[in-house]
Motif scaffolding. Sequence first.
Motif, PDB file in Angstrom:
ATOM      1  N   LEU B   6       0.811  -1.221   0.000  1.00  0.00           N
ATOM      2  CA  LEU B   6       0.000   0.000   0.000  1.00  0.00           C
ATOM      3  C   LEU B   6       0.840   1.263   0.000  1.00  0.00           C
ATOM      4  O   LEU B   6       0.315   2.365  -0.141  1.00  0.00           O
ATOM      5  CB  LEU B   6      -0.947  -0.002   1.211  1.00  0.00           C
ATOM      6  N   HIS B   7       2.159   1.101   0.192  1.00  0.00           N
ATOM      7  CA  HIS B   7       3.019   2.289   0.056  1.00  0.00           C
ATOM      8  C   HIS B   7       2.926   2.839  -1.368  1.00  0.00           C
ATOM      9  O   HIS B   7       3.278   3.972  -1.630  1.00  0.00           O
ATOM     10  CB  HIS B   7       4.479   1.933   0.384  1.00  0.00           C
ATOM     11  N   ASN B   8       2.454   1.976  -2.265  1.00  0.00           N
ATOM     12  CA  ASN B   8       2.308   2.411  -3.658  1.00  0.00           C
ATOM     13  C   ASN B   8       0.942   3.030  -3.934  1.00  0.00           C
ATOM     14  O   ASN B   8       0.606   3.273  -5.092  1.00  0.00           O
ATOM     15  CB  ASN B   8       2.490   1.224  -4.608  1.00  0.00           C
ATOM     16  N   ALA B   9       0.149   3.213  -2.885  1.00  0.00           N
ATOM     17  CA  ALA B   9      -1.164   3.827  -3.108  1.00  0.00           C
ATOM     18  C   ALA B   9      -0.947   5.172  -3.803  1.00  0.00           C
ATOM     19  O   ALA B   9       0.027   5.865  -3.522  1.00  0.00           O
ATOM     20  CB  ALA B   9      -1.879   4.025  -1.773  1.00  0.00           C
ATOM     21  N   PRO B  10      -1.855   5.524  -4.706  1.00  0.00           N
ATOM     22  CA  PRO B  10      -1.589   6.699  -5.551  1.00  0.00           C
ATOM     23  C   PRO B  10      -1.534   8.014  -4.780  1.00  0.00           C
ATOM     24  O   PRO B  10      -2.215   8.174  -3.768  1.00  0.00           O
ATOM     25  CB  PRO B  10      -2.771   6.696  -6.525  1.00  0.00           C
ATOM     26  N   LYS B  11      -0.745   8.903  -5.285  1.00  0.00           N
ATOM     27  CA  LYS B  11      -0.726  10.278  -4.774  1.00  0.00           C
ATOM     28  C   LYS B  11      -1.546  11.126  -5.742  1.00  0.00           C
ATOM     29  O   LYS B  11      -1.802  10.706  -6.877  1.00  0.00           O
ATOM     30  CB  LYS B  11       0.717  10.778  -4.684  1.00  0.00           C
ATOM     31  N   ALA B  12      -1.942  12.283  -5.262  1.00  0.00           N
ATOM     32  CA  ALA B  12      -2.761  13.147  -6.117  1.00  0.00           C
ATOM     33  C   ALA B  12      -1.986  13.526  -7.377  1.00  0.00           C
ATOM     34  O   ALA B  12      -0.857  13.986  -7.284  1.00  0.00           O
ATOM     35  CB  ALA B  12      -3.142  14.409  -5.342  1.00  0.00           C
ATOM     36  N   PRO B  13      -2.595  13.340  -8.537  1.00  0.00           N
ATOM     37  CA  PRO B  13      -1.903  13.711  -9.777  1.00  0.00           C
ATOM     38  C   PRO B  13      -1.834  15.227  -9.961  1.00  0.00           C
ATOM     39  O   PRO B  13      -2.515  15.980  -9.259  1.00  0.00           O
ATOM     40  CB  PRO B  13      -2.770  13.065 -10.858  1.00  0.00           C
ATOM     41  N   GLU B  14      -1.037  15.637 -10.926  1.00  0.00           N
ATOM     42  CA  GLU B  14      -0.781  17.064 -11.128  1.00  0.00           C
ATOM     43  C   GLU B  14      -2.075  17.854 -11.406  1.00  0.00           C
ATOM     44  O   GLU B  14      -2.266  18.951 -10.892  1.00  0.00           O
ATOM     45  CB  GLU B  14       0.222  17.235 -12.281  1.00  0.00           C
ATOM     46  N   GLY B  15      -2.943  17.265 -12.232  1.00  0.00           N
ATOM     47  CA  GLY B  15      -4.187  17.960 -12.568  1.00  0.00           C
ATOM     48  C   GLY B  15      -5.031  18.237 -11.331  1.00  0.00           C
ATOM     49  O   GLY B  15      -5.617  19.308 -11.173  1.00  0.00           O
ATOM     50  N   PHE B  16      -5.076  17.259 -10.435  1.00  0.00           N
ATOM     51  CA  PHE B  16      -5.819  17.402  -9.178  1.00  0.00           C
ATOM     52  C   PHE B  16      -5.181  18.505  -8.338  1.00  0.00           C
ATOM     53  O   PHE B  16      -5.868  19.378  -7.786  1.00  0.00           O
ATOM     54  CB  PHE B  16      -5.786  16.067  -8.437  1.00  0.00           C
ATOM     55  N   HIS B  17      -3.848  18.458  -8.249  1.00  0.00           N
ATOM     56  CA  HIS B  17      -3.121  19.452  -7.446  1.00  0.00           C
ATOM     57  C   HIS B  17      -3.389  20.864  -7.959  1.00  0.00           C
ATOM     58  O   HIS B  17      -3.664  21.782  -7.185  1.00  0.00           O
ATOM     59  CB  HIS B  17      -1.621  19.131  -7.482  1.00  0.00           C
ATOM     60  N   GLN B  18      -3.324  21.021  -9.279  1.00  0.00           N
ATOM     61  CA  GLN B  18      -3.532  22.354  -9.866  1.00  0.00           C
ATOM     62  C   GLN B  18      -4.932  22.873  -9.550  1.00  0.00           C
ATOM     63  O   GLN B  18      -5.117  24.044  -9.215  1.00  0.00           O
ATOM     64  CB  GLN B  18      -3.342  22.303 -11.393  1.00  0.00           C
ATOM     65  N   ARG B  19      -5.920  21.990  -9.657  1.00  0.00           N
ATOM     66  CA  ARG B  19      -7.302  22.413  -9.388  1.00  0.00           C
ATOM     67  C   ARG B  19      -7.463  22.808  -7.922  1.00  0.00           C
ATOM     68  O   ARG B  19      -8.146  23.774  -7.593  1.00  0.00           O
ATOM     69  CB  ARG B  19      -8.233  21.248  -9.744  1.00  0.00           C
ATOM     70  N   LEU B  20      -6.796  22.048  -7.042  1.00  0.00           N
ATOM     71  CA  LEU B  20      -6.882  22.348  -5.610  1.00  0.00           C
ATOM     72  C   LEU B  20      -6.232  23.697  -5.308  1.00  0.00           C
ATOM     73  O   LEU B  20      -6.797  24.524  -4.573  1.00  0.00           O
ATOM     74  CB  LEU B  20      -6.198  21.223  -4.813  1.00  0.00           C
ATOM     75  N   VAL B  21      -5.073  23.931  -5.889  1.00  0.00           N
ATOM     76  CA  VAL B  21      -4.371  25.205  -5.667  1.00  0.00           C
ATOM     77  C   VAL B  21      -5.217  26.362  -6.193  1.00  0.00           C
ATOM     78  O   VAL B  21      -5.352  27.401  -5.537  1.00  0.00           O
ATOM     79  CB  VAL B  21      -2.981  25.172  -6.348  1.00  0.00           C
ATOM     80  N   GLN B  22      -5.805  26.129  -7.351  1.00  0.00           N
ATOM     81  CA  GLN B  22      -6.678  27.155  -7.948  1.00  0.00           C
ATOM     82  C   GLN B  22      -7.837  27.482  -7.003  1.00  0.00           C
ATOM     83  O   GLN B  22      -8.183  28.634  -6.785  1.00  0.00           O
ATOM     84  CB  GLN B  22      -7.247  26.582  -9.239  1.00  0.00           C
ATOM     85  N   THR B  23      -8.424  26.439  -6.435  1.00  0.00           N
ATOM     86  CA  THR B  23      -9.554  26.628  -5.504  1.00  0.00           C
ATOM     87  C   THR B  23      -9.104  27.422  -4.282  1.00  0.00           C
ATOM     88  O   THR B  23      -9.778  28.355  -3.838  1.00  0.00           O
ATOM     89  CB  THR B  23     -10.104  25.258  -5.052  1.00  0.00           C
ATOM     90  N   LEU B  24      -7.950  27.040  -3.743  1.00  0.00           N
ATOM     91  CA  LEU B  24      -7.461  27.708  -2.536  1.00  0.00           C
ATOM     92  C   LEU B  24      -7.094  29.168  -2.823  1.00  0.00           C
ATOM     93  O   LEU B  24      -7.328  30.048  -2.002  1.00  0.00           O
ATOM     94  CB  LEU B  24      -6.254  26.949  -1.972  1.00  0.00           C
ATOM     95  N   ASP B  25      -6.550  29.403  -4.025  1.00  0.00           N
ATOM     96  CA  ASP B  25      -6.184  30.776  -4.389  1.00  0.00           C
ATOM     97  C   ASP B  25      -7.402  31.665  -4.562  1.00  0.00           C
ATOM     98  O   ASP B  25      -7.306  32.884  -4.440  1.00  0.00           O
ATOM     99  CB  ASP B  25      -5.381  30.777  -5.704  1.00  0.00           C
ATOM    100  N   SER B  26      -8.518  31.050  -4.899  1.00  0.00           N
ATOM    101  CA  SER B  26      -9.699  31.878  -5.180  1.00  0.00           C
ATOM    102  C   SER B  26     -10.737  31.804  -4.060  1.00  0.00           C
ATOM    103  O   SER B  26     -11.913  32.099  -4.287  1.00  0.00           O
ATOM    104  CB  SER B  26     -10.317  31.450  -6.509  1.00  0.00           C
ATOM    105  N   LEU B  27     -10.327  31.396  -2.867  1.00  0.00           N
ATOM    106  CA  LEU B  27     -11.277  31.372  -1.746  1.00  0.00           C
ATOM    107  C   LEU B  27     -11.833  32.773  -1.537  1.00  0.00           C
ATOM    108  O   LEU B  27     -11.066  33.743  -1.569  1.00  0.00           O
ATOM    109  CB  LEU B  27     -10.574  30.917  -0.456  1.00  0.00           C
ATOM    110  N   PRO B  28     -13.141  32.878  -1.342  1.00  0.00           N
ATOM    111  CA  PRO B  28     -13.693  34.223  -1.124  1.00  0.00           C
ATOM    112  C   PRO B  28     -13.168  34.809   0.179  1.00  0.00           C
ATOM    113  O   PRO B  28     -12.723  34.063   1.065  1.00  0.00           O
ATOM    114  CB  PRO B  28     -15.203  33.981  -1.044  1.00  0.00           C
ATOM    115  N   ASP B  29     -13.215  36.118   0.246  1.00  0.00           N
ATOM    116  CA  ASP B  29     -12.838  36.762   1.483  1.00  0.00           C
ATOM    117  C   ASP B  29     -13.654  36.160   2.611  1.00  0.00           C
ATOM    118  O   ASP B  29     -14.854  35.953   2.482  1.00  0.00           O
ATOM    119  CB  ASP B  29     -13.123  38.265   1.362  1.00  0.00           C
ATOM    120  N   ARG B  30     -12.984  35.846   3.722  1.00  0.00           N
ATOM    121  CA  ARG B  30     -13.649  35.128   4.816  1.00  0.00           C
ATOM    122  C   ARG B  30     -14.909  35.830   5.295  1.00  0.00           C
ATOM    123  O   ARG B  30     -15.936  35.216   5.492  1.00  0.00           O
ATOM    124  CB  ARG B  30     -12.655  34.976   5.972  1.00  0.00           C
TER     125      ARG B  30
END
Lengths: 150, 248
Positions: B6-30
């Motif tokens: 299970l050490h080989n269980a997948p890590k998040a791929p680049e496309g997923f990472h980019q979408r997550l970063v995009q989401t975090l960058d565009s969080l509305p003002d709290r």
Amino acid sequence: MDKQRFTELVLEAEHTLYRVAWSILGNDADCQDAVQEAVLRAWERLDSLREPRYFRTWLIRILIRECCRLRRTGGRLVPLESRREIPAPDHGTVWREIQALPEPLRLPVVLHYVEGYGVAEAGELLGLPAGTVKSRLSKARRVLRMELEG
Amino acid sequence: MDWTDLHNAPKAPEGFHQRLVQTLDSLPDRKEGISMKHKHMTKLLVAAAAIALLATAAFAGGKLVEIVGHSSHNEDYYELPAAEAAMKTIESTSEPKLIETFSNGYSFDHGSTVENDYLTESGQKTGHYRTLDMVYSKDGDQISLGLRGTELPPDPDAEAFSLNGLDFQYSQMTQKIVPPDYQLTEQDEKDQADGTYVFSWGSEEVEILEFQLLTWNADGVNYSLYGHDSTLTQDDLTAMAVELMAQN
């Protein structure tokens, strides 16, 4: 918790979020949608997180609900029998067989054996009593053993 | 079985990472994010209070009571709850009718458990009940279905009618929702006296909203379909209620 800390904690949980979402939805596109929605909901509902140390568990709980909702409202369904054949880099035989388990068995296994949550914690995440998680883990081990060794 | 595999269980791929970063960058003002949520919850809670006030008018004997509703964040629903779970939540004696999607396209979006306290004018708690409020949406319009585990007496001021063996009551009012520290002006006093507005306290800013409510009892459960500034008519709400009650 400010935006910077929130971002750090989400990114620390990134691989777990991906694996949990994938285990429910079975495809990358839906995983991305579900995680985006879960992160936005978590940010919006941050006031409801009473103990910051439980952030990761709290976020995963939101994600699981979001995945279930997405699946219910028309995500890209992946038939169970085709989960083994999904083209993907080699992530190991055990992981592949886990993904082929029925969902009631699959999620407890992913949370317990892959993500390292205790039986009680996995139960809390799934809304199940610890005893139910234990019995599902036991059944999953039997199925996996048959598939891998049989 | 080799669990170390299970050490080989997948890590998040680049496309997923980019979408997550995009989401975090565009969080509305709290502040903006929170106020939007609060605004929604305020509507929900004010609606719950309004329903309670209408419902209690008949048996409160004119004695003024205040209803304070507060939601329980741990009891938010993102999936339609099972009838048995809903029955436990509202402490009813029978399972309430539930529906995922109405035939007019309104579908379940989310739900909340709301704890409601009766308070006297001096702030003394005299009673408590719990409701389950479920929000249905379609094209940005929202309507809520409220469940309470007790049948309520009729409101003499509501329009009463019967259909399919059910006795309905329909009310419509213009609500002026004001911040908690808002003091009524002389004009407000007049508007309240002549029924122009029903005042409710609890919003962040003054809002004037059209509130409509359809309510009925069945098998020990009080149901209410209600909305603020909704595009639905009384007939639409009635058809939705009939459809709900026809569920198995």
